[in-house]
Write an enzyme that holds these catalytic residues in place. Sequence first.
Site, PDB file in Angstrom:
ATOM      1  N   ASP A 155      -2.745 -18.070   2.055  1.00 27.18           N
ATOM      2  CA  ASP A 155      -3.908 -18.715   1.434  1.00 27.18           C
ATOM      3  C   ASP A 155      -4.468 -19.800   2.356  1.00 27.18           C
ATOM      4  O   ASP A 155      -5.681 -19.939   2.523  1.00 27.18           O
ATOM      5  CB  ASP A 155      -3.569 -19.269   0.035  1.00 27.18           C
ATOM      6  CG  ASP A 155      -2.176 -19.862  -0.069  1.00 27.18           C
ATOM      7  OD1 ASP A 155      -1.431 -19.813   0.927  1.00 27.18           O
ATOM      8  OD2 ASP A 155      -1.823 -20.384  -1.141  1.00 27.18           O
ATOM      9  N   ASP A 215     -10.782  -8.451   7.842  1.00 31.61           N
ATOM     10  CA  ASP A 215     -12.192  -8.320   7.434  1.00 31.61           C
ATOM     11  C   ASP A 215     -12.877  -9.686   7.444  1.00 31.61           C
ATOM     12  O   ASP A 215     -14.029  -9.817   7.881  1.00 31.61           O
ATOM     13  CB  ASP A 215     -12.299  -7.703   6.037  1.00 31.61           C
ATOM     14  CG  ASP A 215     -12.390  -6.179   6.109  1.00 31.61           C
ATOM     15  OD1 ASP A 215     -12.047  -5.626   7.183  1.00 31.61           O
ATOM     16  OD2 ASP A 215     -12.786  -5.546   5.120  1.00 31.61           O
ATOM     17  N   TYR A 227       0.828  -1.209   0.000  1.00 29.70           N
ATOM     18  CA  TYR A 227       0.000   0.000   0.000  1.00 29.70           C
ATOM     19  C   TYR A 227       0.865   1.263   0.000  1.00 29.70           C
ATOM     20  O   TYR A 227       0.402   2.343  -0.360  1.00 29.70           O
ATOM     21  CB  TYR A 227      -0.942   0.038   1.214  1.00 29.70           C
ATOM     22  CG  TYR A 227      -2.007  -1.047   1.210  1.00 29.70           C
ATOM     23  CD1 TYR A 227      -2.209  -1.859   0.099  1.00 29.70           C
ATOM     24  CD2 TYR A 227      -2.815  -1.256   2.318  1.00 29.70           C
ATOM     25  CE1 TYR A 227      -3.172  -2.856   0.099  1.00 29.70           C
ATOM     26  CE2 TYR A 227      -3.792  -2.247   2.321  1.00 29.70           C
ATOM     27  CZ  TYR A 227      -3.959  -3.048   1.210  1.00 29.70           C
ATOM     28  OH  TYR A 227      -4.921  -4.035   1.215  1.00 29.70           O
ATOM     29  N   ASP A 278      -5.118  -6.715   6.077  1.00 28.16           N
ATOM     30  CA  ASP A 278      -6.328  -6.007   5.672  1.00 28.16           C
ATOM     31  C   ASP A 278      -7.412  -7.016   5.305  1.00 28.16           C
ATOM     32  O   ASP A 278      -8.565  -6.951   5.767  1.00 28.16           O
ATOM     33  CB  ASP A 278      -5.972  -5.122   4.461  1.00 28.16           C
ATOM     34  CG  ASP A 278      -7.073  -4.149   4.105  1.00 28.16           C
ATOM     35  OD1 ASP A 278      -8.057  -4.068   4.857  1.00 28.16           O
ATOM     36  OD2 ASP A 278      -6.949  -3.478   3.059  1.00 28.16           O
ATOM     37  N   LYS A 298       3.694 -15.379   2.602  1.00 33.78           N
ATOM     38  CA  LYS A 298       3.592 -16.139   1.345  1.00 33.78           C
ATOM     39  C   LYS A 298       5.027 -16.442   0.905  1.00 33.78           C
ATOM     40  O   LYS A 298       5.470 -16.061  -0.189  1.00 33.78           O
ATOM     41  CB  LYS A 298       2.825 -15.272   0.316  1.00 33.78           C
ATOM     42  CG  LYS A 298       2.485 -15.967  -0.968  1.00 33.78           C
ATOM     43  CD  LYS A 298       1.379 -17.001  -0.841  1.00 33.78           C
ATOM     44  CE  LYS A 298       1.125 -17.693  -2.172  1.00 33.78           C
ATOM     45  NZ  LYS A 298       0.424 -18.972  -2.032  1.00 33.78           N
TER      46      LYS A 298
END
Length: 362
Positions: free
Chosen positions: A223, A251, A142, A247, A191
């Site tokens: 994942d 959620d 980001y 992020d 990852k």
Amino acid sequence: MQKTIAVIRGDGIGPEIVDQALLVLDRIAALYGHEFTYLDVDMGGCAIDKWGDPLPPAMLETCLASHSVLLGAVGGPKWNHVPGPMRPEKGLLRLRAGMEVYSNNRPAKIWPQLACASPLKPEIVDKGIDFLIVRELTGGIYFGRHETVTENGQQVALDELRYSEEEIRRIGRIGFETARKRSRKLCSVEKSNVLDSSRLWKKVMHQLAEEYPDVTLTDMLVDNCAMQIVKDPSQFDVIVTENMFGDILSDEASMITGSIGMIPSSSLGDTTRGLYEPIHGSAPDIAGKDVANPIGTILAAAMMLRYSFDMPREADAIESAVSAVLSQGCRTADILPPQTAGCTLVGCREMGRLILDNLKKG
Ligand code: NAD
């Protein structure tokens, strides 16, 4: 103990829910012999109306001079036309930057009394959901270079994902320290089978683990983590991860616990001074109607006591009071089940009063 708390009521339902949290903090102070001093800070739409700036410099100074900041929420349709840099949400971004908070911490906890609000199967929910995601907040993709160029007649977009060892180390420490305050289990999510930034992440986490022999560190690919959160969330206690993974996972985690009105969050940096707020926004559709759920904000105040003021017994007392009120069947509209038998609908102020009534020194 004496603590100064900067209080940002903000916009929409912000003032209503923050007022209930302050009543709870006042009762904690009386029960445990603390002194909390509140400093009012204007931020968001109300600050634009009053000062022409969503976070005037003097207001940021007040926050920086406090021991911690409690925020309701900012924003609303009234300020939608305001130009970008002066929008209410910019006040929040400037506050986070000014306070140098690089760690966002969001609990995913299901209250057994609200289990039916979870979209997961009862046999999964019954094993319990109570974990916390520590998300890096100021680095990663980001904040990298973003670029769209034209190559061979077509557009090509690039987003850069960078992490330095130091950025990873400082968020890693928050993960380990947080795990120490809970069940001493930390899951580092990355990852590393694909990304260099994740391989560095994993290496630094394992270096840090040597400094925290009392905490059990495990690694998980992002994942797989996304699957495990819906398959068996009871396995997690503290998850630490980078910005974008956090992020998305936070959620997902908030969704499995039910209502947005119940969830608090904290943002922390190198000091114990934190920014504490519910995860929801200013809910302009219900503002001023005394129907908002104040529990997310009250639990944010409890997080402030636990993580910034080192007052775990006081935080436990607030969480027990919330649990007791839910067990009595009292619900604000957002957490009222469709079959209301055994439940009583209460407003924001009444919910606050009931929590105060149930607040006992542990
Ligand atoms: P929202 O979270 O304010 O509301 C979404 C839905 O949830 C609404 O139906 C609302 O009534 C309900 N809701 C939210 N909190 C509730 C509570 N405590 N009790 C009962 N119901 C609750 O999201 P939105 O409508 O997308 O955003 C409204 C405004 O809030 C926007 O201006 C947005 O930019 C701002 N916002 C601010 C923050 C913040 O201050 N940290 C975060 C998100 C959104």
